[in-house]
Write a protein that holds these residues in place. Sequence first.
Motif, mmCIF file in Angstrom:
data_model
loop_
_atom_site.group_PDB
_atom_site.id
_atom_site.type_symbol
_atom_site.label_atom_id
_atom_site.label_comp_id
_atom_site.label_asym_id
_atom_site.label_seq_id
_atom_site.Cartn_x
_atom_site.Cartn_y
_atom_site.Cartn_z
ATOM 1 N N TRP A 30 0.853 -1.189 0.000
ATOM 2 C CA TRP A 30 0.000 0.000 0.000
ATOM 3 C C TRP A 30 0.890 1.241 0.000
ATOM 4 O O TRP A 30 1.783 1.368 0.808
ATOM 5 C CB TRP A 30 -0.902 0.039 1.233
ATOM 6 C CG TRP A 30 -2.081 -0.901 1.155
ATOM 7 C CD1 TRP A 30 -2.183 -2.138 1.684
ATOM 8 C CD2 TRP A 30 -3.317 -0.633 0.482
ATOM 9 N NE1 TRP A 30 -3.389 -2.700 1.410
ATOM 10 C CE2 TRP A 30 -4.131 -1.787 0.662
ATOM 11 C CE3 TRP A 30 -3.824 0.427 -0.255
ATOM 12 C CZ2 TRP A 30 -5.402 -1.888 0.138
ATOM 13 C CZ3 TRP A 30 -5.096 0.338 -0.772
ATOM 14 C CH2 TRP A 30 -5.893 -0.807 -0.581
ATOM 15 N N GLU B 38 0.773 5.734 -0.536
ATOM 16 C CA GLU B 38 -0.069 6.933 -0.546
ATOM 17 C C GLU B 38 0.508 7.928 -1.537
ATOM 18 O O GLU B 38 1.724 8.142 -1.584
ATOM 19 C CB GLU B 38 -0.144 7.564 0.841
ATOM 20 C CG GLU B 38 -1.118 8.757 0.901
ATOM 21 C CD GLU B 38 -1.158 9.401 2.279
ATOM 22 O OE1 GLU B 38 -2.265 9.515 2.847
ATOM 23 O OE2 GLU B 38 -0.076 9.791 2.768
ATOM 24 N N GLN C 174 -0.737 11.394 -4.487
ATOM 25 C CA GLN C 174 -1.753 12.287 -5.049
ATOM 26 C C GLN C 174 -1.854 12.051 -6.554
ATOM 27 O O GLN C 174 -0.840 11.980 -7.248
ATOM 28 C CB GLN C 174 -1.405 13.748 -4.777
ATOM 29 C CG GLN C 174 -2.469 14.732 -5.223
ATOM 30 C CD GLN C 174 -2.087 16.168 -4.903
ATOM 31 O OE1 GLN C 174 -0.891 16.484 -4.828
ATOM 32 N NE2 GLN C 174 -3.073 17.017 -4.698
ATOM 33 N N ASP D 265 4.303 11.819 -4.768
ATOM 34 C CA ASP D 265 4.409 11.880 -3.316
ATOM 35 C C ASP D 265 3.920 13.231 -2.809
ATOM 36 O O ASP D 265 4.066 14.254 -3.482
ATOM 37 C CB ASP D 265 5.871 11.648 -2.892
ATOM 38 C CG ASP D 265 5.991 11.498 -1.394
ATOM 39 O OD1 ASP D 265 5.758 10.387 -0.892
ATOM 40 O OD2 ASP D 265 6.289 12.522 -0.734
ATOM 41 N N LYS D 266 3.307 13.247 -1.608
ATOM 42 C CA LYS D 266 2.771 14.501 -1.074
ATOM 43 C C LYS D 266 3.857 15.534 -0.806
ATOM 44 O O LYS D 266 3.618 16.744 -0.917
ATOM 45 C CB LYS D 266 2.006 14.240 0.227
ATOM 46 C CG LYS D 266 0.712 13.472 0.063
ATOM 47 C CD LYS D 266 -0.146 13.542 1.312
ATOM 48 C CE LYS D 266 0.593 12.966 2.512
ATOM 49 N NZ LYS D 266 -0.249 13.002 3.743
ATOM 50 N N LEU E 129 -6.135 12.646 -3.150
ATOM 51 C CA LEU E 129 -5.153 11.869 -2.391
ATOM 52 C C LEU E 129 -5.702 10.467 -2.214
ATOM 53 O O LEU E 129 -6.841 10.286 -1.759
ATOM 54 C CB LEU E 129 -4.891 12.522 -1.030
ATOM 55 C CG LEU E 129 -3.731 11.947 -0.213
ATOM 56 C CD1 LEU E 129 -2.404 12.213 -0.924
ATOM 57 C CD2 LEU E 129 -3.717 12.552 1.182
ATOM 58 N N ALA F 25 -4.890 5.993 -1.481
ATOM 59 C CA ALA F 25 -4.055 4.878 -1.046
ATOM 60 C C ALA F 25 -4.187 3.790 -2.098
ATOM 61 O O ALA F 25 -5.305 3.358 -2.409
ATOM 62 C CB ALA F 25 -4.506 4.377 0.317
ATOM 63 N N SER G 83 -8.020 8.714 0.097
ATOM 64 C CA SER G 83 -7.378 8.856 1.401
ATOM 65 C C SER G 83 -7.586 10.263 1.913
ATOM 66 O O SER G 83 -7.629 11.219 1.134
ATOM 67 C CB SER G 83 -5.878 8.554 1.290
ATOM 68 O OG SER G 83 -5.233 8.718 2.549
#
Length: 412
Positions: free
Chosen positions: A29, A31, A33, A52-53, A79, A81, A105
């Motif tokens: 998993w 995370e 955007q 990536d954020k 955003l 997952a 997410s």
Amino acid sequence: MTSSPDQPQPLRDVVRALKEWVERTGAIWVEGQVIQLKRRAGSTLHFLTLRDKLADVSVTVTIDTVTLDAAGPITEGTLVAAYVKATLYPGNGSLSFACRDLRPSGEGRLLAHLEQRKRALQAEGLFNPDLKKRLPFLPRQIGLVTARESAAERDVVENVRRRWPAAVVVPRYAAMQGTQAAEQVAEAVRWCDAQPEVDVIIIARGGGSLEDLLPFSDEGLARTVFACRTPVVSAIGHETDTPILDLVADWRASTPTDAAKRVVPDAAEEARIIGVGLDRLRAAITQRVRSEQQGLDAVRSRPVLRDPSGAVVLASERVAELRGRLGRGVRQAVEREQVQLEANLLRVRSMSPRATLQRGYAILTTDDGRTVSSITDVEPDETIIARLIDGDIAAAVIDVEPHEHDHDKEHA
């Protein structure tokens, strides 16, 4: 695997070895955007670009239609997952990830839940435009549901009083965020709806984050507003996202100030409009009176109205003329008939027995009054009467002799 400038490894072997090594890693998993989403029409495979954020790191992710649709509304900027597994394409040596599951997410998750709730309520008809109630032109009382001493309350009250000083605002306070907000707002709305004098209800808040505005997407609050007999105005003041309250309310105002402008008219503007209307009405009446006066003057200027006896005089002259013509015509007709009568009398008199007698002729009859027109009508010794102009003579027939020329004609 050894290599040297003299004995380099084939590129295909290196790429194949890297592919085997990469694909030995398991799914994980991650995370990120969504910064790009490419849906390919007619294909079951689509492409996402995740970033990536915090770091400037982005990767390409492949995802099938079923997984993408099951994730709900995914747009660029969401955003998410993603449950991905790394893979390497031997054709170009590019690293990619295959997505096996995708879930919104953070705010994305909230938005997905809200979207599902919106779709369910829309299917029930709570957003139907045909069911929206019209706002009153001038409400007797305005129910205001807001937080006590909030900027939203101040904006609504001040703008209502500035636009229509006689307007009455009935506030009903409730928490406008937090776990109790939805129920308190719904209770305040029900109270306002139960007041007979309240003609419109405003729910006002001065904006906020997505989490702050979650109470205004509560299903219970939405159903309460939908069931109101009184028109409801939503004035949450948030433009980026649309709470469910905005969709179910009868009118959506962008801000509390805008709500005040919607529910009461501007007294100064209405006075100006009435003034303009009165000016136009006066001008129209004046123009109509002027036009009618001109028409009346035109009628009065006609000769028949200046001297009403003129028509009688003209008619009298016409009657006199016709009487003269009639008299002359009658006299001429009588004279013609008189001349014709005299001519006829002359002809009649010339043909009458009396005229014949006056010329010395006589009319012969027998004793019994039969006219003698031939010698065969009498016999010798018979008495006959000779009628002259001045009397009668009785005579006896001595002899009867026919005319010789008549006798000769009979034997001819």
